[in-house]
Scaffold this active site. Structure first.
Site, PDB file in Angstrom:
ATOM      1  N   SER A 192       0.791  -1.238   0.000  1.00  0.00           N
ATOM      2  CA  SER A 192       0.000   0.000   0.000  1.00  0.00           C
ATOM      3  C   SER A 192       0.820   1.283   0.000  1.00  0.00           C
ATOM      4  O   SER A 192       0.248   2.366  -0.086  1.00  0.00           O
ATOM      5  CB  SER A 192      -0.960   0.012   1.195  1.00  0.00           C
ATOM      6  OG  SER A 192      -2.071  -0.815   0.943  1.00  0.00           O
ATOM      7  N   LYS A 220       0.107   3.639  -2.843  1.00  0.00           N
ATOM      8  CA  LYS A 220      -0.929   4.673  -2.819  1.00  0.00           C
ATOM      9  C   LYS A 220      -0.337   6.086  -2.807  1.00  0.00           C
ATOM     10  O   LYS A 220      -1.011   7.040  -3.211  1.00  0.00           O
ATOM     11  CB  LYS A 220      -1.846   4.481  -1.604  1.00  0.00           C
ATOM     12  CG  LYS A 220      -2.725   3.233  -1.674  1.00  0.00           C
ATOM     13  CD  LYS A 220      -3.660   3.159  -0.484  1.00  0.00           C
ATOM     14  CE  LYS A 220      -4.620   1.989  -0.586  1.00  0.00           C
ATOM     15  NZ  LYS A 220      -4.010   0.690  -0.319  1.00  0.00           N
ATOM     16  N   SER A 262      -5.994   3.756   4.173  1.00  0.00           N
ATOM     17  CA  SER A 262      -5.467   2.802   3.184  1.00  0.00           C
ATOM     18  C   SER A 262      -6.609   2.140   2.415  1.00  0.00           C
ATOM     19  O   SER A 262      -6.669   0.914   2.278  1.00  0.00           O
ATOM     20  CB  SER A 262      -4.590   1.743   3.852  1.00  0.00           C
ATOM     21  OG  SER A 262      -3.731   1.145   2.906  1.00  0.00           O
TER      22      SER A 262
END
Length: 467
Positions: free
Chosen positions: A55, A58, A287
């Site tokens: 993640s 991102k 997230s």
């Protein structure tokens, strides 16, 4: 391995044969670490090797979105009328809720629409291709953090439910009446000892028409265990919700609800999402995979002037960043924008280039200020290695984890809360021994992170600014 570490805070440099905190990690773990301030590299280990970013990807999706779409961009969902038909034009709004559709039909009713004599068409032409990226693990497709990335997105493509354990060894699954899904269940209630003996876990299987089946074992619970199911058929789910809303507003309808992308009508009512900056903040702090992947497909649609997909969306991210920053991510492998795919790969060196570009342009981008802060906000608020001083409040970063990978990328802050260094932590193939993962002792990952983050604060200069 020889690692060069510069202790700027005490004014001298020296070589060490290895970075000691790495020894806390299980044998076989791969590690890439990079710490830089505006003038020097403080720590560099395996920074040119490819690792799953999870993640932390991102951050890159957020940067591309801000550069291409702008902070004021909003997703637009529109209710249209075409002769006797109604068209709902979906935009992939990852935050669209049933209440928002309810408001659209309420406006239609207020405008005198009390009967729909034709059909209701769901226009999802903004996206195309797979709703799940290549590399998403099959065994998690039923849970909400891997909800399908679709143009027809409603309620986060996520359904709430729960399961109760009974004293007779059975269990009971509960689904709220308004949720148009079916859950069957043959889970048994066991003790912790029996579960360990049988190697039995709670398992979830999905099938057509948003049907879910629970099986396996569950340790006796005093309270119901919350469940979150990813919607499998977004069109079927949304169609069921629409029928309920029509009944609520007493709009008669006897036609069909189906997908059709070659029809456009006269706008009746419009719903706008929150502006992009708010969505990106939610994406980074919580997230949120769905926001990241629907933004990725939207970037593909905008950049290439065609329906967005995982393929053109991830390529658009690379092109947008290169055209604005000259950072070349062609060697990186991106299968999605959320980091959920196990196929994603990039180097710590390239991630750090992104961090430095954001730092240099923070006054216009505003990315750093919406990242989670260690021990205080977002996904870092309760992270065990960050909850205590001196680490608490001193890092602003994005975490990331996916099967065997535990990552962190972001900034070390000075006394004024401003960045003074960047850092990237990529850990892959992390598989502690079973007794280590099951014991109440400190995990190898916690030991490593606590030592590393304390070193980050020590190694970084007290005041720095990128020009």
């Amino acid at each position: 391995m020889r690692v060069f570490i510069t202790f700027l805070c005490i004014g001298f440099s020296f070589y060490v044969s290895a970075y000691e905190p790495i020894n806390s990690l299980p044998t076989g773990s791969r590690v890439s670490l990079l710490v830089k301030n505006p003038t020097e590299t403080a720590l560099s280990i395996n920074t040119k090797q490819l690792f799953p970013p999870a993640s932390t990807l991102k951050i890159i999706t957020a940067l591309a979105a801000k550069l291409e779409l702008g902070d004021d961009f909003r997703f637009e969902t529109q209710l249209e009328q075409k002769n006797k038909d109604i068209v709902i034009r979906f935009s992939g709004d990852p935050t669209l809720k049933t209440q928002d559709l309810d408001n659209l039909f309420k406006q239609a009713s207020n405008q005198g629409i009390k009967s729909i004599e034709g059909n209701i068409w769901l226009n999802d032409s903004i996206f195309t291709g797979y709703e799940r990226a290549v590399g998403w693990p099959w065994d998690i497709l039923g849970v909400c953090y891997s909800a399908p990335s679709s143009a027809i997105t409603l309620d986060g493509n996520c359904v709430q439910a729960s399961i109760y354990t009974n004293s007779d060894g059975s269990t009971r699954a509960h689904v709220p009446e308004h949720q148009p899904i079916i859950v069957t269940n043959d889970v048994i209630t066991v003790t912790k000892e029996v579960q360990k003996e049988r190697q039995c876990q709670l398992e979830l299987l999905t099938s057509d028409n948003n049907n879910y089946h629970l099986s396996g074992c569950l340790i006796s619970q005093k309270k119901p265990l919350p469940l979150k199911f990813a919607v499998q058929d977004t069109q079927e789910y949304t169609s069921s919700i629409i029928k309920n809303l029509l009944a609520k507003h007493r709009i008669s309808f006897s036609g069909n609800i189906a997908s059709r992308n070659d029809i456009q009508g006269t706008p009746i009512a419009t719903h706008l999402s929150a502006p992009l900056n708010d969505l990106v903040e939610s994406m980074l702090k919580s997230s949120n995979n769905l926001i990241a992947d629907n933004i990725t497909k939207t970037l593909g649609a905008r950049f290439y002037s065609q329906p967005g997909s995982f393929n053109n969306g991830t390529e658009a991210i690379k092109q947008i960043i290169f055209s604005n920053s000259r950072i070349n991510l062609s060697a990186s492998q991106f299968a999605d924008g959320s980091g959920l795919s196990r196929n994603n790969r990039m180097t710590a060196e390239d991630m750090n280039k992104i961090l430095e570009y954001i730092w240099k342009n923070e006054s216009t981008l505003g990315v750093i200020k919406i990242l989670p802060k260690s021990g205080e906000t977002g996904t870092l608020k309760y992270r065990r290695s960050m909850r205590q001083v001196p680490i608490k409040g001193q890092l602003q970063a994005k975490s990331g984890s996916v099967y065997g990978s535990y990552n962190m990328a972001g900034y070390v802050l000075n006394g004024n809360g401003q960045p003074k260094s960047t850092f990237v932590q990529f850990i892959s193939d992390y598989f502690p021994k079973k007794e280590e993962s099951e014991s109440n002792s400190l995990s190898p990952l916690f030991k490593f992170e606590k030592a590393f983050y304390q070193d980050l604060i020590k190694l970084s200069p007290k005041n720095s600014s990128l020009q």
